[in-house]
Design a protein around this motif. Structure first.
Motif, short mmCIF file in Angstrom:
data_model
loop_
_atom_site.label_atom_id
_atom_site.label_comp_id
_atom_site.label_asym_id
_atom_site.label_seq_id
_atom_site.Cartn_x
_atom_site.Cartn_y
_atom_site.Cartn_z
N ARG B 49 1.00 -1.29 0.07
CA ARG B 49 0.04 0.05 0.25
C ARG B 49 0.91 1.13 0.07
O ARG B 49 0.40 2.43 -0.49
CB ARG B 49 -0.90 0.14 1.18
N LEU B 50 2.15 1.07 0.38
CA LEU B 50 3.04 2.19 0.59
C LEU B 50 4.16 2.03 -0.08
O LEU B 50 4.93 0.98 0.10
CB LEU B 50 3.31 2.51 2.17
N GLY B 51 4.53 2.72 -1.23
CA GLY B 51 5.85 2.68 -1.98
C GLY B 51 5.93 1.42 -2.92
O GLY B 51 6.92 1.14 -3.18
N PRO B 87 6.03 -9.00 14.83
CA PRO B 87 5.54 -8.14 14.25
C PRO B 87 5.25 -6.65 15.00
O PRO B 87 5.16 -5.54 14.42
CB PRO B 87 4.30 -8.50 13.36
N THR B 91 10.21 -2.89 13.44
CA THR B 91 10.14 -2.01 12.32
C THR B 91 11.16 -2.52 11.33
O THR B 91 12.38 -2.53 11.81
CB THR B 91 10.19 -0.81 12.64
N VAL B 94 13.05 -0.81 4.18
CA VAL B 94 12.91 -1.62 2.95
C VAL B 94 13.25 -0.56 1.91
O VAL B 94 12.78 0.99 2.21
CB VAL B 94 11.33 -1.92 2.69
N GLU B 110 3.83 -6.21 5.15
CA GLU B 110 2.92 -5.22 5.45
C GLU B 110 1.71 -5.92 6.16
O GLU B 110 1.11 -5.71 7.10
CB GLU B 110 2.42 -4.60 4.26
N GLY B 113 1.83 -7.36 9.49
CA GLY B 113 1.60 -6.56 10.73
C GLY B 113 3.13 -5.60 11.06
O GLY B 113 3.03 -5.10 12.12
N TYR B 114 3.86 -5.87 10.12
CA TYR B 114 5.30 -5.24 10.57
C TYR B 114 5.14 -3.76 10.17
O TYR B 114 4.56 -3.26 9.30
CB TYR B 114 6.36 -5.74 9.69
N GLY B 115 5.89 -3.04 11.20
CA GLY B 115 5.98 -1.55 10.73
C GLY B 115 7.09 -1.50 9.47
O GLY B 115 8.13 -2.29 9.87
N LEU B 116 6.94 -0.65 8.54
CA LEU B 116 7.74 -0.62 7.59
C LEU B 116 8.11 0.96 7.20
O LEU B 116 7.58 1.68 7.50
CB LEU B 116 7.04 -1.07 6.10
N GLN B 117 9.55 0.90 7.03
CA GLN B 117 10.14 2.36 7.03
C GLN B 117 10.90 2.31 5.80
O GLN B 117 11.58 1.41 5.55
CB GLN B 117 10.85 2.26 8.07
N ARG B 118 10.73 3.37 4.91
CA ARG B 118 11.55 3.31 3.83
C ARG B 118 12.91 4.08 3.98
O ARG B 118 13.13 4.89 4.52
CB ARG B 118 10.70 4.15 2.43
N VAL B 119 13.81 3.35 3.29
CA VAL B 119 15.12 3.69 3.23
C VAL B 119 15.60 3.98 1.82
O VAL B 119 15.15 3.26 0.97
CB VAL B 119 16.04 2.85 4.21
N ARG B 235 -3.42 -13.37 3.91
CA ARG B 235 -3.59 -12.62 5.13
C ARG B 235 -4.07 -13.50 6.25
O ARG B 235 -3.75 -13.45 7.36
CB ARG B 235 -4.92 -11.74 4.70
#
Lengths: 384, 372
Positions: B49-51, B87, B91, B94, B110, B113-119, B235
């Motif tokens: 959903r993000l990125g 999860p 964090t 990715v 995602e 349930g993991y927190g995802l952080q873009r790097v 899921r």
């Protein structure tokens, strides 16, 4: 998570602004315009602005400010997993800002995100109240969507749950966004599909530290009678004090506390052990009253502005020791007074998590240790 | 009264059944299709959903996407059971994915349930790497998939037969001691059906030492094939894997409360017996409790409010609180769901507020114990 916010009183730092928000907001606003596939279809009228686009402007403003209170690279926020276009906008803005984003099924997590906006007709267009809360922090601002499609600030940024300095930076960052779009500052942008935030009044560059809207009204009224309480009450009865004041109650945070009238030291001793008491004030209430009054409000304002630093803790002991005619009794008066002071402190931007309130109540005097009708206000500071 | 674990099993089974039921109820009109036909899946189902990169996924063969989805779900379902990477607390960092497999892996993370952080580069303690390699082996062509998060790496070979994909090796795990207790979500491969497509299931550490008892063979037959719309959704597989982790934690020996003294009790009130939403007041109370937690302390959660000896709803509230504590970084050893020794009798239609006790215990000081 603990962040070093410096050691100056809040009042002295109000003017301090930071560059990161300016850059962050400018980037966020710039990012809003880079996704034409996500933009809504062209509006049939050149003056209309799609709600999704307005959300992007509002959210960019609020998220940019948030990034100064919570370090994005060290913070993971929780966003509810729901098909909601506004939440999608919020998630993207947080993700773009560098926050970790976690999908959750309910209001899970230490930094659960909630975003809402309310619109109302306005003589110059549409008024919009935007609110973003992330864990204990809440950011609010009023906006005006003009008939020309501009999104203009209509209030300063209102912040609760933190005293992190963010002040004027939000508005400056927004103004920078205007310029980067090739427009003169403050003139707005004429393209209704790509509106930028216009700072309508220099006063909107300020930050006001206020009470959160979610200040809990839902306080449970349930029996807290446990075997231990029964045993202790029985012991009291055996000693002849059958009508003594209650031994335990819930404070404003719903934490069970012991009545300090019976001694035993602060309920929060283990927390405060690592701190030094640096100031003590007494907020005196009228007989049988929970009314704070202007003098006490000034006392609290002075206390917050001139004494409280980031990371300080505030201890409150609400007291009611002596006869009362009120149905809520001494317990209700004592804890109600502590609650009233808690509300006033949070209204001045002190995060509720830094306030530890407890109480001392009895139908007789507690001697010199506690006031008969007041709240003991203590400021605790880490010696490090 | 059923045992706590039994109650939890029943609850989880119920939740799974509900989730499956909901999925099938929401599915489009049933039109059973053989597995050999292109999967009727929306490409956006495979994009984070993000990125994410919708384009690269949309250009991929739907059948290939289905295979990649199974593989990614298989690997991520194992990952969530590794204690270091729960999860609720981890964090992951990715990079924006640029391949179909990358998108599908990030989407699975995602959904887990993991927190995802873009790097922008390989930053972060939990930086995510993944790979898909093709190999010609003596057994024929295989695909070797690897998923790494920080120092933990999972890798497994898969083979394509008859238009379906199956594991063809044990799951190799490195970077953690927690290897053999992973329950692999391998049954989803069986749902594809197939003749004589049995495959090996189990885990092994990277040292190569395998406990035979942990290795099994999964039989796959033609009659195992389920229509696409009835297969277990990714899921649900991931949700089940998460629950397995909490179940395993709950199975550990109960703490010896004799070693502790009750320090504080907080009462959390849910609006009704079914909601999983805690509300601002409860969340604030949890934050305060966690703030006071010291290294040797213990938080005991007690929820007992259902009727007739059935405590499933209260149990769900207790698990919700436990997850909230985990989200605040409270380690597994410092939190415990106490069994419900006496349920109050509540009519099933009673939706009055439901209390959950959160009791904070402190170890009894050794000098005090010596004196008493």
């Amino acid at each position: 998570m603990r962040h070093d916010r410096g050691s100056e009183p809040y009042g002295a730092r109000r003017a301090a602004r930071s560059l990161p928000l300016l850059l962050a907001t400018a980037l966020a606003l710039g990012g809003c315009t880079l996704g034409p596939e996500r933009s809504p279809p062209p509006s049939p009228t050149p003056t209309a602005t799609a709600p999704d686009t307005v959300d992007r402007v509002v959210v960019a403003d609020l998220v940019g400010a948030l990034a100064q209170a919570l370090p994005p690279r060290e913070t993971t926020v929780q966003v509810i997993d729901r098909d909601d276009s506004a939440l999608v906008v919020v998630s993207e803005a947080l993700f773009d800002e560098g926050f970790g984003v976690q999908r959750v099924k309910a209001d899970q997590g230490a930094y659960f995100v909630d975003y809402s906006r309310e619109t109302a007709p306005h003589e110059d267009g549409t008024g919009l109240g935007g609110r973003l809360s992330v864990g204990p922090i809440e950011l609010r601002r009023d906006y005006l969507i003009t008939r020309a499609g501009e999104v203009r600030t209509a209030s300063p940024l209102r912040v609760s749950g933190t005293r992190a300095p963010m002040g004027e930076a939000a508005a400056e960052g927004v103004a920078s966004g205007d310029r980067s779009a090739g427009e003169a500052p403050g003139t707005g942008v004429s393209d209704p599909e790509r509106p930028m935030l216009v700072v309508a009044d220099p006063a909107h560059r300020r930050v006001e530290y206020v009470a959160g809207t979610s200040l809990e009204g839902q306080r449970p009224i349930i029996s807290l009678v446990t075997p231990e309480v029964v045993e202790r009450v029985a012991q009291e009865a055996a000693r002849g004090s059958t009508n003594g004041p209650s031994l335990q109650a819930l404070n404003t945070s719903r934490v069970e506390i012991n009545n300090l009238f019976y001694g035993g030291g602060s309920n929060f001793g283990s927390v405060l052990d690592d701190y030094e008491r640096v100031a003590r004030r007494i907020v005196v209430f009228a007989d049988d009253s929970l009314h704070l009054g202007p003098d006490n409000k000034r006392l609290l304002e002075d206390f917050v502005e001139n004494l409280v630093r980031d990371d300080d803790l505030i201890g409150l002991i609400g007291c009611s020791n002596g006869p009362t005619a009120l149905e809520i009794g001494n317990e209700g008066l004592a804890l109600g007074r502590a609650q009233r002071v808690t509300e006033e402190l949070t209204a001045q931007g002190i995060p509720p998590e830094r306030i530890y309130d407890e109480g001392c109540w009895a139908p007789v005097s507690a001697g010199d240790e506690f006031p008969g009708r007041g709240v003991v206000l203590e400021l605790w500071r880490s010696p490090v | 009264m059923s045992s706590p674990h039994g109650a939890r099993d029943a609850l989880l089974s119920g939740l799974l059944a509900l989730a499956l039921g909901a999925c099938t109820a929401l599915a489009p009109a049933p039109a059973p299709a053989p597995a050999s036909e292109p999967a009727p899946l929306d490409p956006t189902d495979h994009v984070p959903r993000l990125g994410g990169d919708e384009e690269v996924v949309a250009e991929s063969d739907p059948e290939k996407l289905r295979h990649l989805r199974l593989v990614a779900t298989n690997l991520v379902a194992a990952l969530v059971q590794i204690p270091e990477l729960g999860p609720a607390t981890a964090t992951l960092q990715v990079n924006p994915p640029t391949t179909a497999f990358g998108n599908i892996v990030v989407r699975a993370l995602e959904e887990a349930g993991y927190g995802l952080q873009r790097v922008d580069s390989d930053q972060g303690r939990n930086y995510v790497r993944y790979s898909q390699r093709f190999a010609q082996t003596e057994s024929g062509p295989v695909e070797d998939f690897t998923l790494s998060v920080g120092r933990i790496t999972l890798s497994r070979e898969y083979v394509t037969r008859g238009g379906n994909i199956y594991p063809s090796s044990l799951l190799e795990v490195s970077g953690t001691d927690f290897v053999t207790d992973i329950d692999l979500a391998d049954d989803v491969f069986r749902e594809q059906g197939g003749e004589a497509n049995d495959f090996i299931s189990g885990t092994r550490p990277s040292t190569g030492i395998v406990d035979d008892a942990e290795v099994r063979t999964v039989d796959v037959n033609d009659f195992d094939e389920l229509p696409l719309e009835r297969r277990t959704p990714a899921r649900a597989v991931l949700a089940r894997a998460r629950e397995q982790r909490f179940e395993r934690e709950a199975e550990r020996a109960p703490p010896d409360l004799e070693r502790f003294e009750r320090y504080r009790r907080t009462v959390l009130i849910f609006d009704d017996t079914t909601t999983q939403f805690m509300g601002a007041g409860n969340k604030r109370a949890v934050r305060l409790v966690v703030r006071e937690l010291e290294p040797e302390d213990l938080l005991v959660i007690r929820a007992c409010h259902d009727a007739d000896g059935s405590n499933e709803r209260a149990r769900a509230h207790a698990i919700r609180i436990e997850e909230e504590l985990a989200g605040h970084g409270v380690p597994g050893g410092a939190r415990w769901i106490a069994p419900c020794v006496r349920a109050s009798y509540r009519h099933p239609s009673d939706d009055a507020p439901a209390p959950v006790e959160l009791i904070h215990y402190r170890p009894i000081d050794s000098t005090d114990r010596a004196g008493s």
